[in-house]
Design a protein around this motif. Structure first.
Motif, mmCIF file in Angstrom:
data_model
loop_
_atom_site.group_PDB
_atom_site.id
_atom_site.type_symbol
_atom_site.label_atom_id
_atom_site.label_comp_id
_atom_site.label_asym_id
_atom_site.label_seq_id
_atom_site.Cartn_x
_atom_site.Cartn_y
_atom_site.Cartn_z
ATOM 1 N N THR A 6 -30.239 -13.134 -24.343
ATOM 2 C CA THR A 6 -29.614 -12.973 -25.653
ATOM 3 C C THR A 6 -28.114 -13.228 -25.561
ATOM 4 N N SER A 7 -27.472 -13.279 -26.717
ATOM 5 C CA SER A 7 -26.034 -13.538 -26.761
ATOM 6 C C SER A 7 -25.217 -12.421 -26.121
ATOM 7 N N LYS A 75 -31.728 -8.682 -34.189
ATOM 8 C CA LYS A 75 -30.903 -9.825 -33.797
ATOM 9 C C LYS A 75 -31.459 -10.483 -32.539
ATOM 10 N N GLU A 79 -32.749 -14.350 -32.211
ATOM 11 C CA GLU A 79 -32.285 -15.308 -31.212
ATOM 12 C C GLU A 79 -33.451 -15.903 -30.428
ATOM 13 N N GLU A 82 -35.116 -18.410 -32.770
ATOM 14 C CA GLU A 82 -34.305 -19.626 -32.862
ATOM 15 C C GLU A 82 -34.398 -20.440 -31.566
ATOM 16 N N HIS A 83 -34.424 -19.746 -30.436
ATOM 17 C CA HIS A 83 -34.564 -20.425 -29.144
ATOM 18 C C HIS A 83 -35.862 -21.228 -29.093
#
Length: 273
Positions: A6-7, A75, A79, A82-83
């Motif tokens: 993750t970010s 979140k 992610e 989206e990945h």
């Protein structure tokens, strides 16, 4: 085994099987994606691509010390989706995972989510208050936190009983099922196990439910001893624009047995509509 970072640096374990319209599964506390093994097989056999992840701090994901709140969970899920570049998704969440997918669909998943399914989910808010007298008293939630700190291994053993309704007459809950609950519980990091209690009980998701603009199927057992149906499903159905509520007589919080068979078929029927 697949991992995604993750970010904020958490490594999230996930499984991605099958092909077709994607179904994303979010597990309950204190479990992992292993709780969805039956659904992964049934839904892939039915022609769907099925993705299930271990929430941060749980299962095979990294045992991070922070971020154990509903927004961060959603979140992280966003992610991952989206990945994998998923679209036209059916998101399905059990218990805490129900809160996760509701927040994801409401705040992160616009344009990607086709349908939402929850089972025994915590929204809109689990904590008892003057405005939510049907909820769970803070004292009971504090007891959970105390037991997680004191002897979580014994606590998971004890919690598996009401989780699957094994304390009710006529319920043939196997030792294996209860032991698997213990096994998955022992994989969760202590920080996640402790902090998630606040996340699943004190997060007000009223506005999240109001914001869902796709069809939603809400499932709940009327013998759920963990998430009170009167504080959860029976209130959620009044907040979602396009929702169907099904109450399963005698069904526990944990998904197993005849309840699991009926629920899984109902989910497949709902997706096909």
């Amino acid at each position: 085994m697949s991992y995604f970072t993750t970010s904020d640096g958490a490594e999230i374990y996930y499984t991605d099987q099958g092909s077709g319209q994607p179904i994303v599964l979010s597990h309950g506390w204190p479990l992992s994606s292993d709780a969805w093994q039956v659904e992964i097989k049934r839904f892939t056999d039915a022609g769907y691509r099925v993705i299930a992840h271990d929430r941060r701090g749980h299962g095979r994901s990294s045992k991070v010390i922070d971020g154990h709140d509903m927004t961060t969970f959603a979140k992280n899920l966003s992610e991952l989706i989206e990945h994998l570049d998923l679209h036209n998704i059916v998101v399905i969440g059990h218990s805490t995972g129900g809160g996760e997918v509701v927040r994801y669909a409401a705040q992160f998943g616009k344009g990607r989510v086709a349908k939402v399914v929850t089972a025994g989910a915590v929204p809109p808010i689990m904590l008892k208050s003057e405005s939510n007298p049907e909820g769970t008293p803070i004292e009971a939630l504090d007891d959970i936190r105390a037991n997680v700190l004191k002897d979580r291994s014994q606590f998971w053993n004890e919690l598996s009983v009401p989780f699957y309704g094994a304390n009710r007459p006529g319920q043939d809950v196997s030792e294996g099922l209860k032991q698997d609950f213990w096994r998955q519980g022992m994989l969760v990091g202590l920080a996640a196990a402790y902090d998630c209690v606040k996340a699943f009980s004190e997060t007000d998701q009223t506005e999240d439910l109001k914001a869902i603009d796709v069809p939603m199927f809400i499932a709940h057992g009327d013998a759920d001893q963990i998430v009170p149906i009167a504080a959860a499903a029976q209130k959620s159905i009044k907040l979602v624009k396009d929702a169907t509520l099904k109450v399963y007589p005698g069904a526990s919080h944990g998904i197993w047995g005849a309840y699991q068979d009926e629920l899984d078929q109902d989910i497949l029927d709902f997706i096909k509509k």
